[in-house]
Design a protein around this motif. Sequence first.
Motif, PDB file in Angstrom:
ATOM      1  N   THR B  13       0.698  -1.219   0.085  1.00 30.56           N
ATOM      2  CA  THR B  13      -0.039   0.071   0.029  1.00 30.56           C
ATOM      3  C   THR B  13       0.783   1.366  -0.083  1.00 30.56           C
ATOM      4  O   THR B  13       2.052   1.319   0.228  1.00 30.56           O
ATOM      5  CB  THR B  13      -0.915   0.094   1.362  1.00 30.56           C
ATOM      6  OG1 THR B  13      -1.776   1.086   1.198  1.00 30.56           O
ATOM      7  CG2 THR B  13      -0.206   0.352   2.410  1.00 30.56           C
ATOM      8  N   GLU B  18      -5.397   3.710   3.623  1.00 27.56           N
ATOM      9  CA  GLU B  18      -6.239   2.729   4.758  1.00 27.56           C
ATOM     10  C   GLU B  18      -5.919   1.405   4.436  1.00 27.56           C
ATOM     11  O   GLU B  18      -6.052   0.996   3.070  1.00 27.56           O
ATOM     12  CB  GLU B  18      -7.620   3.014   5.122  1.00 27.56           C
ATOM     13  CG  GLU B  18      -8.538   2.208   5.912  1.00 27.56           C
ATOM     14  CD  GLU B  18      -9.860   2.399   6.031  1.00 27.56           C
ATOM     15  OE1 GLU B  18     -10.225   3.531   6.545  1.00 27.56           O
ATOM     16  OE2 GLU B  18     -10.451   1.649   5.281  1.00 27.56           O
ATOM     17  N   GLN B  64      -4.563   5.290  15.115  1.00 27.55           N
ATOM     18  CA  GLN B  64      -4.568   4.826  13.798  1.00 27.55           C
ATOM     19  C   GLN B  64      -4.954   3.528  13.502  1.00 27.55           C
ATOM     20  O   GLN B  64      -5.235   2.988  12.439  1.00 27.55           O
ATOM     21  CB  GLN B  64      -2.989   5.094  13.460  1.00 27.55           C
ATOM     22  CG  GLN B  64      -2.539   6.600  12.918  1.00 27.55           C
ATOM     23  CD  GLN B  64      -3.605   7.527  12.204  1.00 27.55           C
ATOM     24  OE1 GLN B  64      -3.935   6.665  10.966  1.00 27.55           O
ATOM     25  NE2 GLN B  64      -3.877   8.516  12.574  1.00 27.55           N
ATOM     26  N   ILE B  79      -5.747  -0.059   9.673  1.00 29.50           N
ATOM     27  CA  ILE B  79      -4.842   1.162   9.915  1.00 29.50           C
ATOM     28  C   ILE B  79      -5.257   2.188   9.234  1.00 29.50           C
ATOM     29  O   ILE B  79      -5.503   2.012   8.041  1.00 29.50           O
ATOM     30  CB  ILE B  79      -3.434   0.666   9.578  1.00 29.50           C
ATOM     31  CG1 ILE B  79      -3.101  -0.750  10.208  1.00 29.50           C
ATOM     32  CG2 ILE B  79      -2.415   1.816   9.924  1.00 29.50           C
ATOM     33  CD1 ILE B  79      -1.682  -1.262  10.042  1.00 29.50           C
ATOM     34  N   SER B  81      -4.409   5.329   8.330  1.00 28.91           N
ATOM     35  CA  SER B  81      -3.494   6.388   7.456  1.00 28.91           C
ATOM     36  C   SER B  81      -2.242   5.527   7.613  1.00 28.91           C
ATOM     37  O   SER B  81      -1.477   5.721   8.714  1.00 28.91           O
ATOM     38  CB  SER B  81      -3.352   7.735   8.033  1.00 28.91           C
ATOM     39  OG  SER B  81      -2.514   8.248   6.945  1.00 28.91           O
ATOM     40  N   THR B  82      -1.675   4.852   6.663  1.00 31.32           N
ATOM     41  CA  THR B  82      -0.538   3.859   7.119  1.00 31.32           C
ATOM     42  C   THR B  82       0.899   4.584   7.073  1.00 31.32           C
ATOM     43  O   THR B  82       1.051   5.733   6.189  1.00 31.32           O
ATOM     44  CB  THR B  82      -0.457   2.656   5.915  1.00 31.32           C
ATOM     45  OG1 THR B  82      -0.500   2.981   4.526  1.00 31.32           O
ATOM     46  CG2 THR B  82      -1.249   1.624   6.437  1.00 31.32           C
ATOM     47  N   LYS B  83       1.762   4.233   7.683  1.00 30.52           N
ATOM     48  CA  LYS B  83       2.972   4.809   7.796  1.00 30.52           C
ATOM     49  C   LYS B  83       4.053   3.991   7.410  1.00 30.52           C
ATOM     50  O   LYS B  83       3.881   2.648   7.449  1.00 30.52           O
ATOM     51  CB  LYS B  83       3.429   5.610   9.036  1.00 30.52           C
ATOM     52  CG  LYS B  83       2.296   6.484   9.720  1.00 30.52           C
ATOM     53  CD  LYS B  83       2.826   7.242  10.963  1.00 30.52           C
ATOM     54  CE  LYS B  83       2.964   5.980  12.199  1.00 30.52           C
ATOM     55  NZ  LYS B  83       1.400   5.930  12.493  1.00 30.52           N
ATOM     56  N   ASP B  86       4.776   0.979   9.539  1.00 31.13           N
ATOM     57  CA  ASP B  86       3.965  -0.003   9.881  1.00 31.13           C
ATOM     58  C   ASP B  86       4.061  -1.149   8.793  1.00 31.13           C
ATOM     59  O   ASP B  86       3.527  -2.052   9.107  1.00 31.13           O
ATOM     60  CB  ASP B  86       2.457   0.273   9.442  1.00 31.13           C
ATOM     61  CG  ASP B  86       1.898   1.764  10.267  1.00 31.13           C
ATOM     62  OD1 ASP B  86       1.203   2.641   9.653  1.00 31.13           O
ATOM     63  OD2 ASP B  86       2.374   1.758  11.602  1.00 31.13           O
ATOM     64  N   SER B  87       4.995  -1.097   8.101  1.00 29.04           N
ATOM     65  CA  SER B  87       5.476  -2.262   7.265  1.00 29.04           C
ATOM     66  C   SER B  87       5.942  -3.383   8.407  1.00 29.04           C
ATOM     67  O   SER B  87       6.903  -3.080   9.123  1.00 29.04           O
ATOM     68  CB  SER B  87       6.823  -2.020   6.504  1.00 29.04           C
ATOM     69  OG  SER B  87       6.298  -1.166   5.526  1.00 29.04           O
ATOM     70  N   TYR B  90       1.901  -9.120  10.402  1.00 30.47           N
ATOM     71  CA  TYR B  90       0.680  -8.940  11.180  1.00 30.47           C
ATOM     72  C   TYR B  90       0.070 -10.187  11.617  1.00 30.47           C
ATOM     73  O   TYR B  90      -0.263 -11.029  10.667  1.00 30.47           O
ATOM     74  CB  TYR B  90      -0.182  -7.979  10.947  1.00 30.47           C
ATOM     75  CG  TYR B  90       0.260  -6.346  10.833  1.00 30.47           C
ATOM     76  CD1 TYR B  90       1.039  -6.048   9.837  1.00 30.47           C
ATOM     77  CD2 TYR B  90       0.130  -5.597  12.123  1.00 30.47           C
ATOM     78  CE1 TYR B  90       1.639  -4.615   9.950  1.00 30.47           C
ATOM     79  CE2 TYR B  90       0.592  -4.351  12.128  1.00 30.47           C
ATOM     80  CZ  TYR B  90       1.199  -3.782  11.049  1.00 30.47           C
ATOM     81  OH  TYR B  90       1.803  -2.596  11.132  1.00 30.47           O
ATOM     82  N   LEU B 114       2.805  -6.855   5.465  1.00 31.20           N
ATOM     83  CA  LEU B 114       2.237  -5.465   5.074  1.00 31.20           C
ATOM     84  C   LEU B 114       3.503  -4.771   4.568  1.00 31.20           C
ATOM     85  O   LEU B 114       4.527  -4.537   5.379  1.00 31.20           O
ATOM     86  CB  LEU B 114       1.681  -4.572   5.863  1.00 31.20           C
ATOM     87  CG  LEU B 114       1.139  -3.398   5.833  1.00 31.20           C
ATOM     88  CD1 LEU B 114       0.147  -3.149   4.685  1.00 31.20           C
ATOM     89  CD2 LEU B 114       0.290  -2.557   6.934  1.00 31.20           C
ATOM     90  N   VAL B 116       4.514  -0.916   3.242  1.00 29.39           N
ATOM     91  CA  VAL B 116       4.049   0.427   3.008  1.00 29.39           C
ATOM     92  C   VAL B 116       5.205   1.208   2.609  1.00 29.39           C
ATOM     93  O   VAL B 116       6.269   1.125   2.780  1.00 29.39           O
ATOM     94  CB  VAL B 116       3.660   1.284   4.361  1.00 29.39           C
ATOM     95  CG1 VAL B 116       3.266   2.721   4.029  1.00 29.39           C
ATOM     96  CG2 VAL B 116       2.667   0.315   5.192  1.00 29.39           C
TER      97      VAL B 116
END
Lengths: 114, 117
Positions: B13, B18, B64, B79, B81-83, B86-87, B90, B114, B116
């Motif tokens: 993403t 999101e 978030q 999530i 608004s991914t940052k 956040d990679s 999960y 994930l 990002v």
Amino acid sequence: DAKTTQPTSMDCAEGRAANLPCNHSTISGNEYVYWYRQIHSQGPQYIIHGLKNNETNEMASLIITEDRKSSTLILPHATLRDTAVYYCIVRVARRSYNTDKLIFGTGTRLQVFP
Amino acid sequence: EPEVTQTPSHQVTQMGQEVILRCVPISNHLYFYWYRQILGQKVEFLVSFYNNEISEKSEIFDDQFSVERPDGSNFTLKIRSTKLEDSAMYFCASRAELVAGVQETQYFGPGTRLLVL
């Protein structure tokens, strides 16, 4: 922080027993010792757990010292597929305690070689 | 043997987007969890969920993040608004009710990776 101490890494020959130690000197009387393993980046896989008696299942045996300050996970006949990171975790088990997060340490990286 | 399943297995993403990660816990389990593992680091607890509400959350689980059990089978982590940070992988986990006063074991899903950008 994790309440356990484990060696960073260990090697074991295929077919031999792998003995993975864990120190949990501050364990409380109502805390269980749990073992999980993680192969590559897969989800942690439950292996075994115990309170004070030794336990055995189809995967492994768990030996807990009488003072409960340490334990050993035994894989009786290690195979190449047992190569993984093994985590020893202490966890509270109380009747009314609904939250029981697992606190993972860095674990022991077991390498089984041919 | 019953198992926890997660979808998707991989998600890429853009930062600020999101994402919703989905989990199907083991069918008779009542307690649900999310953990994450940043590459090369420890598995970290995010949140636990029981009886349609959060039981406990870590410092990582800020505004978030949100969790939901939209129906009788799925458990989701959103999530907003991914940052970049956040990679991670999960992991969803679930466990059954207490048995004879002893908490049951948590069983983990295979994880969602994930990324990002």
